[in-house]
Design a protein around this motif. Structure first.
Motif, PDB file in Angstrom:
ATOM      1  N   GLN A  79      -9.167  -1.489 -11.973  1.00 29.61           N
ATOM      2  CA  GLN A  79     -10.329  -0.985 -12.709  1.00 29.61           C
ATOM      3  C   GLN A  79     -11.338  -2.088 -13.000  1.00 29.61           C
ATOM      4  O   GLN A  79     -12.534  -1.825 -13.125  1.00 29.61           O
ATOM      5  CB  GLN A  79      -9.860  -0.314 -13.995  1.00 29.61           C
ATOM      6  CG  GLN A  79      -9.069   0.974 -13.748  1.00 29.61           C
ATOM      7  CD  GLN A  79      -8.471   1.569 -14.999  1.00 29.61           C
ATOM      8  OE1 GLN A  79      -8.250   0.870 -15.994  1.00 29.61           O
ATOM      9  NE2 GLN A  79      -8.189   2.862 -14.981  1.00 29.61           N
ATOM     10  N   GLN A  80     -10.854  -3.322 -13.098  1.00 30.87           N
ATOM     11  CA  GLN A  80     -11.754  -4.442 -13.362  1.00 30.87           C
ATOM     12  C   GLN A  80     -12.580  -4.800 -12.125  1.00 30.87           C
ATOM     13  O   GLN A  80     -13.782  -5.051 -12.218  1.00 30.87           O
ATOM     14  CB  GLN A  80     -10.959  -5.669 -13.809  1.00 30.87           C
ATOM     15  CG  GLN A  80     -11.831  -6.911 -14.041  1.00 30.87           C
ATOM     16  CD  GLN A  80     -11.010  -8.131 -14.443  1.00 30.87           C
ATOM     17  OE1 GLN A  80      -9.772  -8.072 -14.548  1.00 30.87           O
ATOM     18  NE2 GLN A  80     -11.674  -9.237 -14.672  1.00 30.87           N
ATOM     19  N   GLN A 103      -1.097  -3.355 -12.263  1.00 31.38           N
ATOM     20  CA  GLN A 103      -2.086  -3.436 -11.193  1.00 31.38           C
ATOM     21  C   GLN A 103      -3.323  -2.593 -11.496  1.00 31.38           C
ATOM     22  O   GLN A 103      -4.430  -2.922 -11.065  1.00 31.38           O
ATOM     23  CB  GLN A 103      -1.450  -2.996  -9.874  1.00 31.38           C
ATOM     24  CG  GLN A 103      -0.302  -3.894  -9.429  1.00 31.38           C
ATOM     25  CD  GLN A 103       0.084  -3.703  -7.982  1.00 31.38           C
ATOM     26  OE1 GLN A 103      -0.753  -3.426  -7.128  1.00 31.38           O
ATOM     27  NE2 GLN A 103       1.372  -3.882  -7.676  1.00 31.38           N
ATOM     28  N   LEU A 104      -3.134  -1.520 -12.254  1.00 30.07           N
ATOM     29  CA  LEU A 104      -4.251  -0.624 -12.554  1.00 30.07           C
ATOM     30  C   LEU A 104      -5.332  -1.326 -13.370  1.00 30.07           C
ATOM     31  O   LEU A 104      -6.527  -1.075 -13.181  1.00 30.07           O
ATOM     32  CB  LEU A 104      -3.742   0.615 -13.297  1.00 30.07           C
ATOM     33  CG  LEU A 104      -4.756   1.734 -13.541  1.00 30.07           C
ATOM     34  CD1 LEU A 104      -5.321   2.239 -12.219  1.00 30.07           C
ATOM     35  CD2 LEU A 104      -4.104   2.875 -14.319  1.00 30.07           C
ATOM     36  N   LEU A 153      -7.306   4.152  -5.499  1.00 29.01           N
ATOM     37  CA  LEU A 153      -8.584   4.834  -5.705  1.00 29.01           C
ATOM     38  C   LEU A 153      -9.759   3.862  -5.833  1.00 29.01           C
ATOM     39  O   LEU A 153     -10.909   4.244  -5.637  1.00 29.01           O
ATOM     40  CB  LEU A 153      -8.523   5.695  -6.972  1.00 29.01           C
ATOM     41  CG  LEU A 153      -7.716   6.997  -6.898  1.00 29.01           C
ATOM     42  CD1 LEU A 153      -7.484   7.551  -8.297  1.00 29.01           C
ATOM     43  CD2 LEU A 153      -8.451   8.021  -6.038  1.00 29.01           C
ATOM     44  N   TYR A 154      -9.474   2.620  -6.166  1.00 26.81           N
ATOM     45  CA  TYR A 154     -10.535   1.684  -6.546  1.00 26.81           C
ATOM     46  C   TYR A 154     -10.917   0.699  -5.438  1.00 26.81           C
ATOM     47  O   TYR A 154     -11.777  -0.158  -5.640  1.00 26.81           O
ATOM     48  CB  TYR A 154     -10.117   0.921  -7.804  1.00 26.81           C
ATOM     49  CG  TYR A 154      -9.854   1.848  -8.973  1.00 26.81           C
ATOM     50  CD1 TYR A 154     -10.880   2.229  -9.838  1.00 26.81           C
ATOM     51  CD2 TYR A 154      -8.582   2.376  -9.202  1.00 26.81           C
ATOM     52  CE1 TYR A 154     -10.645   3.101 -10.892  1.00 26.81           C
ATOM     53  CE2 TYR A 154      -8.335   3.249 -10.255  1.00 26.81           C
ATOM     54  CZ  TYR A 154      -9.371   3.608 -11.090  1.00 26.81           C
ATOM     55  OH  TYR A 154      -9.141   4.478 -12.136  1.00 26.81           O
ATOM     56  N   HIS A 187       3.253  -3.454  -2.152  1.00 24.77           N
ATOM     57  CA  HIS A 187       2.074  -2.786  -2.710  1.00 24.77           C
ATOM     58  C   HIS A 187       1.348  -3.804  -3.566  1.00 24.77           C
ATOM     59  O   HIS A 187       1.906  -4.337  -4.525  1.00 24.77           O
ATOM     60  CB  HIS A 187       2.547  -1.593  -3.548  1.00 24.77           C
ATOM     61  CG  HIS A 187       1.481  -0.946  -4.365  1.00 24.77           C
ATOM     62  ND1 HIS A 187       0.568  -0.057  -3.845  1.00 24.77           N
ATOM     63  CD2 HIS A 187       1.190  -1.034  -5.690  1.00 24.77           C
ATOM     64  CE1 HIS A 187      -0.242   0.374  -4.813  1.00 24.77           C
ATOM     65  NE2 HIS A 187       0.128  -0.202  -5.932  1.00 24.77           N
ATOM     66  N   MET A 188       0.084  -4.112  -3.220  1.00 29.06           N
ATOM     67  CA  MET A 188      -0.586  -5.216  -3.911  1.00 29.06           C
ATOM     68  C   MET A 188      -2.031  -4.906  -4.256  1.00 29.06           C
ATOM     69  O   MET A 188      -2.714  -4.160  -3.556  1.00 29.06           O
ATOM     70  CB  MET A 188      -0.498  -6.491  -3.089  1.00 29.06           C
ATOM     71  CG  MET A 188      -1.225  -6.480  -1.776  1.00 29.06           C
ATOM     72  SD  MET A 188      -0.681  -7.847  -0.716  1.00 29.06           S
ATOM     73  CE  MET A 188       0.963  -7.276  -0.277  1.00 29.06           C
ATOM     74  N   THR A 189      -2.485  -5.516  -5.365  1.00 35.43           N
ATOM     75  CA  THR A 189      -3.838  -5.340  -5.869  1.00 35.43           C
ATOM     76  C   THR A 189      -4.465  -6.700  -6.100  1.00 35.43           C
ATOM     77  O   THR A 189      -3.825  -7.594  -6.678  1.00 35.43           O
ATOM     78  CB  THR A 189      -3.830  -4.542  -7.188  1.00 35.43           C
ATOM     79  OG1 THR A 189      -3.303  -3.241  -6.950  1.00 35.43           O
ATOM     80  CG2 THR A 189      -5.233  -4.421  -7.773  1.00 35.43           C
ATOM     81  N   VAL A 190      -5.688  -6.870  -5.665  1.00 34.47           N
ATOM     82  CA  VAL A 190      -6.389  -8.142  -5.851  1.00 34.47           C
ATOM     83  C   VAL A 190      -6.666  -8.367  -7.334  1.00 34.47           C
ATOM     84  O   VAL A 190      -6.817  -7.428  -8.101  1.00 34.47           O
ATOM     85  CB  VAL A 190      -7.712  -8.144  -5.035  1.00 34.47           C
ATOM     86  CG1 VAL A 190      -8.752  -7.213  -5.659  1.00 34.47           C
ATOM     87  CG2 VAL A 190      -8.272  -9.552  -4.909  1.00 34.47           C
TER      88      VAL A 190
END
Length: 247
Positions: free
Chosen positions: A84-85, A79-80, A183-184, A243-246
Protein backbone atom coordinates in the motif's frame (compact mmCIF):
# COMPACT_ATOMS: atom_id res chain seq x y z
CA UNK A 1 53.73 -44.67 45.85
CA UNK A 2 52.56 -41.27 47.00
CA UNK A 3 49.41 -39.97 45.29
CA UNK A 4 49.70 -36.43 43.97
CA UNK A 5 46.55 -34.28 44.06
CA UNK A 6 46.33 -31.06 42.07
CA UNK A 7 43.81 -28.58 43.40
CA UNK A 8 41.83 -26.80 40.65
CA UNK A 9 41.85 -23.18 41.70
CA UNK A 10 40.04 -20.33 39.97
CA UNK A 11 43.36 -18.94 38.76
CA UNK A 12 44.44 -22.28 37.26
CA UNK A 13 41.03 -22.69 35.55
CA UNK A 14 41.18 -19.26 33.96
CA UNK A 15 44.78 -19.81 32.88
CA UNK A 16 43.89 -23.14 31.24
CA UNK A 17 40.81 -21.66 29.56
CA UNK A 18 42.83 -18.75 28.15
CA UNK A 19 45.46 -21.18 26.86
CA UNK A 20 42.84 -23.28 25.01
CA UNK A 21 41.22 -20.18 23.46
CA UNK A 22 44.63 -18.90 22.32
CA UNK A 23 45.47 -22.30 20.82
CA UNK A 24 42.16 -22.42 18.88
CA UNK A 25 42.76 -18.89 17.60
CA UNK A 26 46.20 -19.88 16.31
CA UNK A 27 44.75 -22.99 14.60
CA UNK A 28 42.02 -20.90 12.94
CA UNK A 29 44.59 -18.34 11.76
CA UNK A 30 46.82 -21.05 10.25
CA UNK A 31 43.96 -23.15 8.81
CA UNK A 32 40.97 -20.79 8.29
CA UNK A 33 38.98 -23.47 6.44
CA UNK A 34 38.24 -25.32 9.70
CA UNK A 35 35.91 -22.49 10.70
CA UNK A 36 33.94 -22.41 7.46
CA UNK A 37 30.38 -23.80 7.50
CA UNK A 38 29.93 -27.21 5.90
CA UNK A 39 27.87 -27.73 2.77
CA UNK A 40 24.37 -28.74 3.84
CA UNK A 41 23.73 -31.29 1.08
CA UNK A 42 26.17 -33.97 0.00
CA UNK A 43 24.71 -34.13 -3.52
CA UNK A 44 26.31 -30.78 -4.33
CA UNK A 45 29.70 -32.45 -4.61
CA UNK A 46 28.44 -34.36 -7.66
CA UNK A 47 26.95 -31.25 -9.29
CA UNK A 48 29.46 -28.45 -8.83
CA UNK A 49 32.48 -28.71 -11.09
CA UNK A 50 35.63 -26.58 -10.81
CA UNK A 51 35.41 -23.18 -12.52
CA UNK A 52 37.59 -20.09 -12.06
CA UNK A 53 35.20 -17.65 -10.35
CA UNK A 54 37.52 -16.59 -7.54
CA UNK A 55 41.19 -15.78 -7.23
CA UNK A 56 42.02 -19.36 -6.21
CA UNK A 57 40.08 -20.96 -9.05
CA UNK A 58 37.62 -22.64 -6.69
CA UNK A 59 33.81 -22.51 -7.05
CA UNK A 60 31.98 -20.93 -4.14
CA UNK A 61 30.08 -23.25 -1.83
CA UNK A 62 26.31 -23.71 -1.93
CA UNK A 63 24.98 -23.28 1.60
CA UNK A 64 21.25 -22.58 1.08
CA UNK A 65 19.49 -21.34 4.23
CA UNK A 66 18.99 -23.26 7.49
CA UNK A 67 15.19 -23.14 7.19
CA UNK A 68 13.00 -21.67 4.46
CA UNK A 69 10.17 -20.92 6.88
CA UNK A 70 12.51 -19.08 9.26
CA UNK A 71 14.44 -17.23 6.54
CA UNK A 72 11.28 -16.08 4.73
CA UNK A 73 8.53 -15.51 7.34
CA UNK A 74 6.87 -12.31 6.08
CA UNK A 75 3.10 -12.76 6.17
CA UNK A 76 0.53 -11.13 3.89
CA UNK A 77 -0.25 -8.59 6.65
CA UNK A 78 3.40 -7.48 6.77
CA UNK A 79 3.72 -7.32 2.99
CA UNK A 80 0.41 -5.49 2.61
CA UNK A 81 1.74 -2.45 4.48
CA UNK A 82 4.63 -2.12 1.99
CA UNK A 83 2.32 -2.84 -0.97
CA UNK A 84 0.00 0.00 0.00
CA UNK A 85 2.95 2.32 0.58
CA UNK A 86 4.70 1.75 -2.75
CA UNK A 87 1.90 0.48 -4.97
CA UNK A 88 -0.80 1.85 -7.21
CA UNK A 89 -4.51 2.05 -6.54
CA UNK A 90 -5.87 -1.46 -7.33
CA UNK A 91 -6.82 -1.82 -11.00
CA UNK A 92 -10.33 -2.98 -11.90
CA UNK A 93 -9.49 -5.12 -14.94
CA UNK A 94 -7.02 -5.46 -17.79
CA UNK A 95 -8.38 -2.44 -19.60
CA UNK A 96 -7.83 -0.33 -16.50
CA UNK A 97 -4.27 -1.70 -16.22
CA UNK A 98 -3.54 -0.70 -19.82
CA UNK A 99 -4.51 2.88 -18.98
CA UNK A 100 -1.99 3.01 -16.10
CA UNK A 101 1.13 3.11 -18.27
CA UNK A 102 2.48 6.10 -16.32
CA UNK A 103 2.36 4.12 -13.07
CA UNK A 104 3.19 0.61 -14.23
CA UNK A 105 5.87 -0.98 -16.39
CA UNK A 106 5.61 -4.14 -18.48
CA UNK A 107 7.55 -7.18 -17.28
CA UNK A 108 8.17 -10.01 -19.72
CA UNK A 109 10.62 -12.82 -20.24
CA UNK A 110 14.18 -11.60 -20.73
CA UNK A 111 17.75 -12.95 -20.36
CA UNK A 112 17.47 -13.02 -16.56
CA UNK A 113 14.05 -14.55 -15.89
CA UNK A 114 11.12 -16.27 -17.59
CA UNK A 115 7.48 -15.25 -17.14
CA UNK A 116 5.00 -18.13 -17.21
CA UNK A 117 1.74 -17.78 -19.20
CA UNK A 118 -0.40 -15.64 -16.91
CA UNK A 119 -4.04 -16.63 -16.43
CA UNK A 120 -4.77 -14.88 -13.14
CA UNK A 121 -2.52 -11.84 -13.32
CA UNK A 122 -1.21 -9.17 -15.68
CA UNK A 123 2.48 -8.62 -16.61
CA UNK A 124 2.87 -5.23 -14.97
CA UNK A 125 4.68 -3.96 -11.87
CA UNK A 126 5.50 -0.59 -10.38
CA UNK A 127 9.02 0.47 -11.46
CA UNK A 128 10.44 -0.16 -7.98
CA UNK A 129 9.29 -3.79 -8.04
CA UNK A 130 10.39 -4.29 -11.66
CA UNK A 131 13.93 -3.19 -10.73
CA UNK A 132 13.93 -5.60 -7.78
CA UNK A 133 12.86 -8.49 -10.01
CA UNK A 134 15.59 -7.70 -12.53
CA UNK A 135 18.21 -7.44 -9.77
CA UNK A 136 17.17 -10.81 -8.33
CA UNK A 137 17.42 -12.45 -11.75
CA UNK A 138 20.85 -10.97 -12.39
CA UNK A 139 22.11 -11.91 -8.90
CA UNK A 140 20.84 -15.47 -9.44
CA UNK A 141 22.85 -15.69 -12.66
CA UNK A 142 25.96 -14.35 -10.95
CA UNK A 143 25.57 -16.77 -8.06
CA UNK A 144 25.16 -19.77 -10.36
CA UNK A 145 28.33 -18.79 -12.21
CA UNK A 146 30.57 -18.38 -9.16
CA UNK A 147 29.28 -21.69 -7.77
CA UNK A 148 30.03 -23.56 -10.99
CA UNK A 149 26.38 -24.43 -11.67
CA UNK A 150 25.04 -24.32 -15.28
CA UNK A 151 22.97 -21.20 -15.90
CA UNK A 152 19.19 -21.32 -15.49
CA UNK A 153 16.44 -18.72 -15.49
CA UNK A 154 14.09 -18.40 -12.55
CA UNK A 155 10.38 -18.49 -13.41
CA UNK A 156 7.88 -15.78 -12.45
CA UNK A 157 4.40 -17.22 -11.96
CA UNK A 158 2.31 -14.25 -10.80
CA UNK A 159 2.54 -10.45 -10.88
CA UNK A 160 -0.16 -7.73 -10.85
CA UNK A 161 -3.73 -8.92 -10.24
CA UNK A 162 -6.79 -6.89 -11.06
CA UNK A 163 -9.82 -6.85 -8.78
CA UNK A 164 -11.51 -8.98 -11.40
CA UNK A 165 -8.68 -11.54 -11.15
CA UNK A 166 -9.01 -11.72 -7.37
CA UNK A 167 -12.76 -12.35 -7.59
CA UNK A 168 -12.20 -15.24 -10.00
CA UNK A 169 -9.45 -16.70 -7.83
CA UNK A 170 -11.62 -16.61 -4.75
CA UNK A 171 -14.32 -18.58 -6.60
CA UNK A 172 -11.80 -21.38 -7.26
CA UNK A 173 -9.79 -21.05 -4.07
CA UNK A 174 -11.55 -20.11 -0.85
CA UNK A 175 -8.16 -19.48 0.82
CA UNK A 176 -7.27 -16.70 -1.62
CA UNK A 177 -7.20 -13.37 0.20
CA UNK A 178 -9.50 -10.59 -0.94
CA UNK A 179 -7.00 -7.83 -0.14
CA UNK A 180 -4.08 -9.36 -2.02
CA UNK A 181 -0.70 -7.65 -2.19
CA UNK A 182 -0.72 -8.48 -5.92
CA UNK A 183 -3.40 -5.80 -6.39
CA UNK A 184 -0.85 -3.01 -5.95
CA UNK A 185 1.76 -3.95 -8.55
CA UNK A 186 4.44 -4.36 -5.88
CA UNK A 187 4.34 -8.12 -5.54
CA UNK A 188 5.40 -11.13 -7.59
CA UNK A 189 5.87 -14.87 -7.14
CA UNK A 190 8.94 -16.87 -8.16
CA UNK A 191 8.48 -20.64 -8.22
CA UNK A 192 11.18 -22.74 -6.58
CA UNK A 193 10.52 -26.15 -8.16
CA UNK A 194 10.88 -25.28 -11.88
CA UNK A 195 13.60 -23.45 -13.84
CA UNK A 196 14.43 -22.67 -17.47
CA UNK A 197 17.70 -24.13 -18.71
CA UNK A 198 19.91 -21.66 -20.59
CA UNK A 199 21.49 -23.45 -23.52
CA UNK A 200 22.34 -23.14 -27.19
CA UNK A 201 19.56 -24.90 -29.16
CA UNK A 202 22.15 -25.89 -31.76
CA UNK A 203 24.80 -26.88 -29.24
CA UNK A 204 25.37 -29.98 -27.12
CA UNK A 205 22.82 -31.00 -24.49
CA UNK A 206 23.33 -29.38 -21.12
CA UNK A 207 24.21 -31.37 -18.01
CA UNK A 208 21.13 -31.85 -15.82
CA UNK A 209 20.93 -29.94 -12.53
CA UNK A 210 18.60 -30.90 -9.70
CA UNK A 211 15.84 -28.38 -8.96
CA UNK A 212 16.78 -28.61 -5.28
CA UNK A 213 20.26 -27.33 -6.08
CA UNK A 214 18.85 -24.34 -7.96
CA UNK A 215 16.43 -23.71 -5.10
CA UNK A 216 19.33 -23.60 -2.62
CA UNK A 217 21.16 -21.02 -4.74
CA UNK A 218 17.99 -18.95 -5.27
CA UNK A 219 17.26 -18.98 -1.53
CA UNK A 220 20.71 -17.52 -0.82
CA UNK A 221 20.07 -14.69 -3.28
CA UNK A 222 16.63 -13.95 -1.83
CA UNK A 223 17.89 -14.03 1.74
CA UNK A 224 20.54 -11.45 0.82
CA UNK A 225 17.92 -9.22 -0.82
CA UNK A 226 15.69 -9.47 2.24
CA UNK A 227 18.55 -8.75 4.64
CA UNK A 228 19.40 -5.66 2.57
CA UNK A 229 15.77 -4.61 3.20
CA UNK A 230 14.91 -4.64 -0.49
CA UNK A 231 11.82 -6.82 -0.02
CA UNK A 232 9.60 -8.93 2.21
CA UNK A 233 9.39 -12.65 1.39
CA UNK A 234 7.07 -15.49 2.34
CA UNK A 235 7.92 -19.13 1.64
CA UNK A 236 4.72 -20.61 0.23
CA UNK A 237 4.56 -24.40 0.60
CA UNK A 238 1.26 -25.17 -1.16
CA UNK A 239 1.86 -22.74 -4.04
CA UNK A 240 5.47 -23.83 -4.49
CA UNK A 241 6.81 -20.28 -4.70
CA UNK A 242 8.56 -17.42 -2.96
CA UNK A 243 5.94 -14.67 -2.55
CA UNK A 244 7.62 -11.27 -2.27
CA UNK A 245 6.81 -7.57 -2.06
CA UNK A 246 9.19 -4.69 -2.70
CA UNK A 247 9.95 -2.34 0.17
Amino acid sequence: MRKITIKLTKKRFLTGFATVVLLLAVIRWIWPSVAEPRVMHEEIADIVKPTPPDLNGRPHRILSVPSYAVAFPDTNAVQLVAAQQWGVTPVRDREDAESRKRELVYVGSNPYYHVDPLYSSIPYLVPRAAVLLQDIGQAFYDSLYVKGVPLHKMIVTSVLRSQEDVVKLRRRNGNATENSCHLYGTTFDICYNRYKTVEDPDGPARRQVRNDTLKWVLSEVLRDMRERQRCYIKYEVKQGCFHMTVR
